[in-house]
Every structure is written in structure tokens, then in C-alpha cells.
Design a protein around this motif. Structure first.
Motif, PDB file in Angstrom:
ATOM      1  N   GLY A 120      -0.252 -20.963   3.012  1.00 37.52           N
ATOM      2  CA  GLY A 120       0.395 -19.653   3.053  1.00 37.52           C
ATOM      3  C   GLY A 120      -0.460 -18.560   2.473  1.00 37.52           C
ATOM      4  O   GLY A 120      -0.164 -17.367   2.642  1.00 37.52           O
ATOM      5  N   ASP A 121      -1.525 -18.931   1.767  1.00 46.53           N
ATOM      6  CA  ASP A 121      -2.388 -17.920   1.140  1.00 46.53           C
ATOM      7  C   ASP A 121      -3.247 -17.184   2.156  1.00 46.53           C
ATOM      8  O   ASP A 121      -3.701 -16.066   1.891  1.00 46.53           O
ATOM      9  CB  ASP A 121      -3.294 -18.572   0.094  1.00 46.53           C
ATOM     10  CG  ASP A 121      -4.211 -19.626   0.705  1.00 46.53           C
ATOM     11  OD1 ASP A 121      -3.685 -20.651   1.169  1.00 46.53           O
ATOM     12  OD2 ASP A 121      -5.438 -19.414   0.726  1.00 46.53           O
ATOM     13  N   ASP A 122      -3.503 -17.795   3.322  1.00 45.72           N
ATOM     14  CA  ASP A 122      -4.415 -17.210   4.305  1.00 45.72           C
ATOM     15  C   ASP A 122      -3.718 -16.066   5.041  1.00 45.72           C
ATOM     16  O   ASP A 122      -2.829 -16.284   5.873  1.00 45.72           O
ATOM     17  CB  ASP A 122      -4.876 -18.279   5.286  1.00 45.72           C
ATOM     18  CG  ASP A 122      -6.011 -17.800   6.191  1.00 45.72           C
ATOM     19  OD1 ASP A 122      -6.327 -16.588   6.159  1.00 45.72           O
ATOM     20  OD2 ASP A 122      -6.590 -18.636   6.900  1.00 45.72           O
ATOM     21  N   LEU A 123      -4.142 -14.849   4.739  1.00 43.14           N
ATOM     22  CA  LEU A 123      -3.525 -13.661   5.333  1.00 43.14           C
ATOM     23  C   LEU A 123      -4.379 -13.058   6.439  1.00 43.14           C
ATOM     24  O   LEU A 123      -4.078 -11.962   6.924  1.00 43.14           O
ATOM     25  CB  LEU A 123      -3.287 -12.596   4.248  1.00 43.14           C
ATOM     26  CG  LEU A 123      -2.429 -13.019   3.058  1.00 43.14           C
ATOM     27  CD1 LEU A 123      -2.247 -11.844   2.100  1.00 43.14           C
ATOM     28  CD2 LEU A 123      -1.077 -13.543   3.503  1.00 43.14           C
ATOM     29  N   LEU A 124      -5.431 -13.753   6.850  1.00 43.87           N
ATOM     30  CA  LEU A 124      -6.346 -13.169   7.832  1.00 43.87           C
ATOM     31  C   LEU A 124      -5.645 -12.748   9.127  1.00 43.87           C
ATOM     32  O   LEU A 124      -5.907 -11.644   9.630  1.00 43.87           O
ATOM     33  CB  LEU A 124      -7.485 -14.152   8.128  1.00 43.87           C
ATOM     34  CG  LEU A 124      -8.629 -13.594   8.970  1.00 43.87           C
ATOM     35  CD1 LEU A 124      -9.315 -12.435   8.255  1.00 43.87           C
ATOM     36  CD2 LEU A 124      -9.639 -14.688   9.293  1.00 43.87           C
ATOM     37  N   PRO A 125      -4.739 -13.557   9.682  1.00 41.79           N
ATOM     38  CA  PRO A 125      -4.083 -13.121  10.923  1.00 41.79           C
ATOM     39  C   PRO A 125      -3.265 -11.841  10.759  1.00 41.79           C
ATOM     40  O   PRO A 125      -3.009 -11.145  11.745  1.00 41.79           O
ATOM     41  CB  PRO A 125      -3.179 -14.309  11.286  1.00 41.79           C
ATOM     42  CG  PRO A 125      -3.788 -15.484  10.588  1.00 41.79           C
ATOM     43  CD  PRO A 125      -4.342 -14.929   9.312  1.00 41.79           C
ATOM     44  N   ARG A 126      -2.852 -11.529   9.522  1.00 39.65           N
ATOM     45  CA  ARG A 126      -2.011 -10.342   9.283  1.00 39.65           C
ATOM     46  C   ARG A 126      -2.751  -9.270   8.491  1.00 39.65           C
ATOM     47  O   ARG A 126      -2.135  -8.323   7.992  1.00 39.65           O
ATOM     48  CB  ARG A 126      -0.765 -10.762   8.504  1.00 39.65           C
ATOM     49  CG  ARG A 126       0.096 -11.800   9.209  1.00 39.65           C
ATOM     50  CD  ARG A 126       1.191 -12.294   8.277  1.00 39.65           C
ATOM     51  NE  ARG A 126       1.996 -11.216   7.750  1.00 39.65           N
ATOM     52  CZ  ARG A 126       2.560 -11.215   6.544  1.00 39.65           C
ATOM     53  NH1 ARG A 126       2.395 -12.253   5.737  1.00 39.65           N
ATOM     54  NH2 ARG A 126       3.286 -10.191   6.144  1.00 39.65           N
ATOM     55  N   ALA A 127      -4.052  -9.404   8.360  1.00 38.81           N
ATOM     56  CA  ALA A 127      -4.804  -8.515   7.477  1.00 38.81           C
ATOM     57  C   ALA A 127      -4.622  -7.046   7.852  1.00 38.81           C
ATOM     58  O   ALA A 127      -4.340  -6.195   6.989  1.00 38.81           O
ATOM     59  CB  ALA A 127      -6.282  -8.886   7.487  1.00 38.81           C
ATOM     60  N   GLU A 128      -4.761  -6.735   9.117  1.00 43.94           N
ATOM     61  CA  GLU A 128      -4.636  -5.332   9.528  1.00 43.94           C
ATOM     62  C   GLU A 128      -3.222  -4.828   9.278  1.00 43.94           C
ATOM     63  O   GLU A 128      -3.020  -3.719   8.771  1.00 43.94           O
ATOM     64  CB  GLU A 128      -5.019  -5.184  10.999  1.00 43.94           C
ATOM     65  CG  GLU A 128      -5.093  -3.730  11.445  1.00 43.94           C
ATOM     66  CD  GLU A 128      -5.660  -3.597  12.853  1.00 43.94           C
ATOM     67  OE1 GLU A 128      -5.616  -2.476  13.395  1.00 43.94           O
ATOM     68  OE2 GLU A 128      -6.138  -4.609  13.420  1.00 43.94           O
ATOM     69  N   GLU A 129      -2.228  -5.641   9.630  1.00 45.99           N
ATOM     70  CA  GLU A 129      -0.820  -5.272   9.420  1.00 45.99           C
ATOM     71  C   GLU A 129      -0.530  -4.979   7.945  1.00 45.99           C
ATOM     72  O   GLU A 129       0.240  -4.066   7.616  1.00 45.99           O
ATOM     73  CB  GLU A 129       0.065  -6.423   9.904  1.00 45.99           C
ATOM     74  CG  GLU A 129       1.526  -6.345   9.500  1.00 45.99           C
ATOM     75  CD  GLU A 129       2.205  -7.711   9.581  1.00 45.99           C
ATOM     76  OE1 GLU A 129       3.242  -7.882   8.916  1.00 45.99           O
ATOM     77  OE2 GLU A 129       1.705  -8.601  10.304  1.00 45.99           O
ATOM     78  N   LEU A 130      -1.171  -5.740   7.036  1.00 47.71           N
ATOM     79  CA  LEU A 130      -0.941  -5.574   5.597  1.00 47.71           C
ATOM     80  C   LEU A 130      -1.842  -4.539   4.964  1.00 47.71           C
ATOM     81  O   LEU A 130      -1.846  -4.375   3.745  1.00 47.71           O
ATOM     82  CB  LEU A 130      -1.133  -6.921   4.895  1.00 47.71           C
ATOM     83  CG  LEU A 130      -0.129  -8.021   5.268  1.00 47.71           C
ATOM     84  CD1 LEU A 130      -0.563  -9.357   4.695  1.00 47.71           C
ATOM     85  CD2 LEU A 130       1.267  -7.649   4.772  1.00 47.71           C
ATOM     86  N   GLY A 131      -2.623  -3.832   5.774  1.00 46.13           N
ATOM     87  CA  GLY A 131      -3.499  -2.785   5.254  1.00 46.13           C
ATOM     88  C   GLY A 131      -4.737  -3.325   4.562  1.00 46.13           C
ATOM     89  O   GLY A 131      -5.311  -2.656   3.684  1.00 46.13           O
ATOM     90  N   LEU A 132      -5.188  -4.513   4.971  1.00 50.44           N
ATOM     91  CA  LEU A 132      -6.343  -5.146   4.324  1.00 50.44           C
ATOM     92  C   LEU A 132      -7.614  -5.019   5.151  1.00 50.44           C
ATOM     93  O   LEU A 132      -8.641  -5.623   4.800  1.00 50.44           O
ATOM     94  CB  LEU A 132      -6.043  -6.630   4.066  1.00 50.44           C
ATOM     95  CG  LEU A 132      -4.821  -6.912   3.178  1.00 50.44           C
ATOM     96  CD1 LEU A 132      -4.518  -8.405   3.141  1.00 50.44           C
ATOM     97  CD2 LEU A 132      -5.044  -6.364   1.774  1.00 50.44           C
ATOM     98  N   GLY A 133      -7.579  -4.266   6.245  1.00 51.05           N
ATOM     99  CA  GLY A 133      -8.768  -4.069   7.055  1.00 51.05           C
ATOM    100  C   GLY A 133      -9.039  -5.229   7.975  1.00 51.05           C
ATOM    101  O   GLY A 133      -8.119  -5.923   8.435  1.00 51.05           O
ATOM    102  N   ALA A 134     -10.340  -5.477   8.218  1.00 48.82           N
ATOM    103  CA  ALA A 134     -10.753  -6.548   9.135  1.00 48.82           C
ATOM    104  C   ALA A 134     -11.783  -7.439   8.432  1.00 48.82           C
ATOM    105  O   ALA A 134     -12.956  -7.471   8.824  1.00 48.82           O
ATOM    106  CB  ALA A 134     -11.322  -5.951  10.417  1.00 48.82           C
ATOM    107  N   PRO A 135     -11.370  -8.178   7.407  1.00 47.26           N
ATOM    108  CA  PRO A 135     -12.321  -8.999   6.652  1.00 47.26           C
ATOM    109  C   PRO A 135     -12.659 -10.313   7.355  1.00 47.26           C
ATOM    110  O   PRO A 135     -12.020 -10.686   8.351  1.00 47.26           O
ATOM    111  CB  PRO A 135     -11.577  -9.265   5.346  1.00 47.26           C
ATOM    112  CG  PRO A 135     -10.136  -9.280   5.758  1.00 47.26           C
ATOM    113  CD  PRO A 135     -10.020  -8.263   6.861  1.00 47.26           C
TER     114      PRO A 135
END
Length: 574
Positions: A120-135
Motif C-alpha cells: 500500500g505504500d507504493d503511490l506511483l500510480p496515483r502520484a499525479e493525482e496526489l500532487g506528487l508530480g511524475a517521479p
């Protein structure tokens, strides 16, 4: 609750890894060395997540710590025989994949092992939605309750992705003693114990400032935390192993990679200014009790991106006219480059000394680092020019190594998301998926007001001496920031240190700090001050802004600097 420990009042939790690449034999050494209930390992760091991210780009089935899999293959039978449960964050970016590999290993070995994992820690699929950019990677720091749920279901091995380093210790303790999510003092005590043992042998004398005091540092043993129901603990090690566990080796690790007096985590905020240490017996140091507070409402997120491409060249300058030789090399290389990279940094290390009796002692090192989003601007174009200087530059021109094609470098940033936005899931040995509810009580993280300072020592005669004659230190990295914890042993030394080692004095002693933001935190019970220097490490360890990119030696540099010490202040034994 999970499988019982040998002592109903104490759970004995060991550590066998402080980083990805730590001592391969440590898991077996810890299992064979004496009684344990749980064996933990920390395999993840900011840089490790970048390494695993690049692994996953090459092969989506990877993304976990491969050395852990090899250790389990060798030691699983022994762990099951001794009834030692194993908890590690070696799952990295792919805990489910590692758990599946572990089941295959157990089956091939003919072992009946209950394997669970936390995800559950992996937020990459939702990164843009969560305002985390495109890491490249985006992983929230989860807490201990997913681990506790897996152990409660009878897991023999629990692997996680990105959890806080202390969570692999807090989870087993919380499960064993049946703590609730609001048992903040107990949770904070376990966090303190976990923070001490998470870096392996740093708690038993590794990287310790007064290392010459230790009788046997040849091969330090790994640490153990004996945790009680109130969260208090004793830090120790297996009998007969190297190194030492003292108040100061424990205090050194408590000061490592911290910021203020409030040490925030996903389950509890630990008050570092409440921690008391005492030497209970040789190689036994008691911690606590410790005060805990509700956690903040957000979770920290580890964000790694590919920042661009990097190359470097190191020139050897020998003998006379070092500065002029360096200036010639700089001028030539910069003017010969077909195109200037976005960043071009020079560092001259004056390691030479006059009238040296060896050539190495007469030599300085000139280092050139280039970075650019375009690999062509730091690749062969740069390397070829650097090599072409060999017969056309300063007298005695030579290099430590020949430059290559350049390579990608990473950039670390910390992000923050509401804890309710993160799915924390325990996947039990039978495959059941359990959602871990985020904390219902939270408190915004506020700085602790500076405590009342002791009265300063009376003015008197002083002598010029290194700060490290009386002071110990431990330094480290948090993203682009560096921390330097400094402490002393006696009340008189503390009365001097807390007034003498100000932010202004730190800037004077460490000119490389320059005008960067510096915050000082005072921890009276530890007789310590902690400095956080923002931005000293650029954009994180992979960016390599300094020759010491993780600030590991920063505290030792500070200890080597000369100050005006009161004549009566001398180094005292522990």
C-alpha cells in the motif's frame, strides 16, 4: 496475538541489517548467537529506493532486496527451528513479489513457513493525482500496524515495502503486548529502541566518535532490543560478540538522522527530549520510559526521480604552484568543451604539504563534476576534452581515473499526503487482505520551545583545542539536509557546550555551511545539541553535491575544529 516469546514480560528483538549491502552473514550470526524472539532487518534508504526503481525499470518482477532472499534461503530452516520470526522491509518496491519468491524458497527447502507481507505504500500510480508530480518512485512511509496484523495471524516471515525504519521493531512489540493505537508512550519507547538498532552495528560501536575507548571493535556484533510492556527497553548484543553497548554508543544512534525534539512517525510522535539512558550492566543500556504524542495527520512520501546525467574527472596536481595549475586546468577544460553542461562544478582538495617526503603527500586533487539533462553534454564530449589535456596542460598532469560516458543520477524529494489517502494493507499468510485504519487522533507537528538553559560556566582561562577532545558527534543525511548531533558527558561540559556551540559558531567552524539555513535543537537530558543544515547535500545522496554526499564525516570535521576550551574541561571516561 502471534506466536509467544520465551519471556512473557520481555520481547527480544534483534537486527541483522542496517542497509542493503550490510554483512551477509549477520542473519545466521544472530540466529546462532543466542536467544531471540524476532529478527529484523532494515534494507531501505533513500538511495536504495532509487536503485530498486532502476531494477524495476529493467525487470518489473524485481524491485526488492535480492540479498535478503539469499539470506532466507540459507537461514529459514534455522529460524523456524529456533522459533524466531523475521520482519524486514526488504520488499522495497515489490513486497508481494518478494513474498511469492519466499514461498517458493520455502517449498523448495521442504519447509512449512507462513509468509505474509505489507503493501500500500507504493503511490506511483496515483502520484499525479496526489500532487506528487511524475517521479520514478513514490512510496509513503507506513507504520507498524500492518506488521502487527501479519504477526498476529501467525506469520513466520513478514516483508514490507517502505515503512519507517523503526516500524519493523514497533510492530512485533505492539503485537506481543497487545498495545492499542493510542498507547503513545509505549509506542514511542519502541520507536526509540527501533531507531537505535535499525542501523545495525552503529549501536555497538560502529562509526563511534570515541572509538579508541572500545576494547574490541574488530567485528562488532549486531544489536538487540529487549522491550517491555511499557515500551522501555534495554539495548544489548549477543554475549561474546565484538563491539560494545554503552550509553554513548546508544546516544550516538539516537542522534543519527534526526531533526527536532519531536520525532514524527506514522503511529506516534516520539519526544526525544524525554529519553533517559542508563548503563544497567556491561553491554546493557536502559532506555526510557519515553513520552509519546499523537502522530501528525500526514505521511511522508519518498520521491525519487532521474535528475539528469552526470560525469566527473579528477586531476592530480603535484608539487609547486598548485593554485596556478588548478586555474590552468579549469580554464583549458572549460574553453575546450564543445558545449557547456548545465552544471559544471570544481573542487580543489589541498591534500598536499610543503617539502613532502612522498609524491602522494605533495599532491592535491582537482575534481570537476558536470551535470545536464542531455547525456550527450556530459558524455564523450566532456571525457574526450578532459583526456586531451594530458599532454597540453600543467606540468605533471595526470588523472586518478579516466572518465567514462556519464551516467544518470537521482534526485530525492520528500512529499506529504493525508494518511487517509494511503491504503495500508496487511496480506496475511492465507492471502486474506486486511485494511489498516489510519490513526483517528493526530496532532500537527510543532517545534518544541527551547528549554531553559543551564547557567554558563564562569569566565576563566581557556586553551585552544579540538572540540572533539570533550565532545562526541554523529552526523547523517535526510534528503538534501544534513544533521549534526553533538553531546558531552558531564554537567560542566554541558554548561559550556550549550552556550558555546551556537548556530553562529557552527558557521564559523564549518565554512562550507555558508549562509544555508541552520536550525539548532537543544536536548538537555541527552546533554546534546542537534543542528539541521538545510540544503547542504543538494538534492539528496544520489545527486552527490559534496564528496561526502551523506554527511557521514561532517560531525568528525566539526570535532576536529579548534575552539577555546576552558582549561578545566577535559575528556572523561564513560
Amino acid at each position: 496475538m502471534g506466536k509467544p516469546a520465551a519471556d512473557p514480560d520481555v520481547i527480544r528483538i534483534g537486527n541483522c541489517s542496517g542497509f542493503y549491502g550490510d554483512r551477509r552473514s549477520a542473519m545466521r550470526e544472530m540466529l546462532e548467537g543466542g536467544r531471540l524472539d524476532v529478527l529484523t532487518g532494515d534494507y531501505l534508504a533513500e538511495l536504495t529506493m532509487l536503485i530498486l526503481g532502476r531494477d524495476r525499470m529493467k525487470d518489473p518482477s524485481l524491485g526488492y532486496a535480492k540479498t535478503f532472499l539469499a539470506q532466507i534461503e540459507e537461514c529459514l530452516a534455522l529460524a523456524l527451528e529456533r522459533k524466531v520470526r523475521i520482519v524486514a522491509n526488504a520488499g522495497g518496491l515489490n513486497p508481494a513479489g518478494l513474498a511469492e519468491k519466499l514461498r517458493k524458497v520455502a517449498a523448495e527447502l521442504g519447509l512449512d513457513a507462513a509468509i505474509a507481507h505489507v503493501e500500500g505504500d507504493d503511490l506511483l500510480p496515483r502520484a499525479e493525482e496526489l500532487g506528487l508530480g511524475a517521479p520514478l518512485t513514490a512510496n509513503a512511509y507506513l507504520g507498524a500496524w500492518g506488521i502487527a496484523a501479519c504477526l498476529d495471524a501467525g506469520a513466520d516471515v513478514v516483508v514490507t515495502g517502505r515503512v519507517t525504519d523503526a516500524s519493523v521493531v514497533v510492530g512485533p512489540a505492539a503485537d506481543y503486548f497487545g498495545w492499542s493505537t493510542t498507547d503513545y508512550d509505549a509506542l514511542a519507547g519502541a520507536v526509540a529502541a527501533g531507531h537505535v538498532i535499525e542501523c545495525g552495528t552503529q549501536a555497538t560501536g560502529g562509526n563511534y566518535a570515541f572509538f579508541t575507548e572500545l576494547a574490541d571493535l574488530g567485528r562488532p556484533g549486531f544489536p538487540i532490543a529487549e522491550i517491555r510492556a511499557d515500551g522501555s527497553s534495554v539495548i544489548t548484543k549477543h554475549e561474546g560478540t565484538g563491539g560494545s553497548v554503552t550509553v554513548d554508543t546508544v546516544r550516538a544512534q539516537l542522534m543519527y538522522e534526526i531533526q527536532g525534539a519531536r520525532y514524527a512517525g506514522p503511529d506516534v510522535t516520539t519526544r526525544l527530549d524525554s529519553i533517559a539512558l542508563s548503563q544497567e550492566a556491561p553491554d546493557r543500556v536502559r532506555i526510557g520510559p519515553v513520552i509519546g504524542e499523537p502522530p501528525p495527520p500526514t505521511l511522508k512520501v519518498s520521491l525519487n526521480t532521474i535528475g539528469g546525467f552526470r560525469n566527473e574527472m579528477e586531476f592530480v596536481l603535484t608539487g609547486l604552484d598548485i593554485e596556478a595549475k588548478a586555474e590552468l586546468a579549469r580554464r583549458q577544460l572549460e574553453s575546450w568543451l564543445p558545449v557547456r553542461p548545465a552544471e559544471l562544478d570544481w573542487t580543489l582538495a589541498r591534500l598536499d604539504r610543503p617539502d613532502a617526503d612522498t609524491e602522494e603527500g605533495a599532491s592535491a586533487l582537482l575534481r570537476c563534476v558536470v551535470r545536464d539533462p542531455d547525456p550527450n553534454k556530459v558524455g564523450r564530449g566532456f571525457s574526450n576534452v578532459a583526456v586531451e589535456l594530458a599532454l597540453a596542460s600543467y606540468p605533471g598532469c595526470t588523472f586518478t581515473t579516466l572518465p567514462g560516458n556519464g551516467s544518470p543520477y537521482g534526485v530525492f524529494m520528500a512529499g506529504y499526503v493525508d494518511a487517509a489517502e494511503v491504503a495500508h494493507i496487511a496480506v496475511l499468510p492465507d492471502g486474506t487482505r486486511v485494511d489498516i485504519v489510519p490513526p483517528t487522533r493526530t496532532a500537527a507537528l510543532e517545534p518544541v520551545p527551547e528549554p531553559e538553559l543551564p547557567r554558563p560556566l564562569p569566565r576563566g582561562a581557556t586553551r585552544r583545542a579540538p572540540l572533539g577532545e570533550i565532545a562526541l558527534a554523529r552526523s547523517g543525511d535526510k534528503g538534501g539536509d544534513a544533521n549534526i548531533g553533538v553531546w558531552v558527558r558531564t554537567e560542566e561540559q554541558w554548561r559550556w557546550l550549550v552556550h558555546a556551540l551556537t548556530v553562529e559558531e557552527l558557521r564559523r567552524l564549518l565554512p562550507e555551511v555558508g549562509e544555508l539555513p541552520v536550525t539548532r535543537h537543544v536536548l538537555p537530558d541527552l546533554r546534546a545539541v542537534n543542528f539541521v543544515v538545510s540544503g547542504l547535500l543538494g538534492e539528496g545522496v544520489a545527486y552527490q553535491a559534496r564528496f561526502d554526499p551523506q554527511a557521514k564525516g561532517l560531525g568528525e570535521w566539526l570535532r576536529s575544529r579548534y575552539v577555546d576550551l576552558p582549561v578545566d574541561l577535559r575528556r572523561v571516561s564513560a
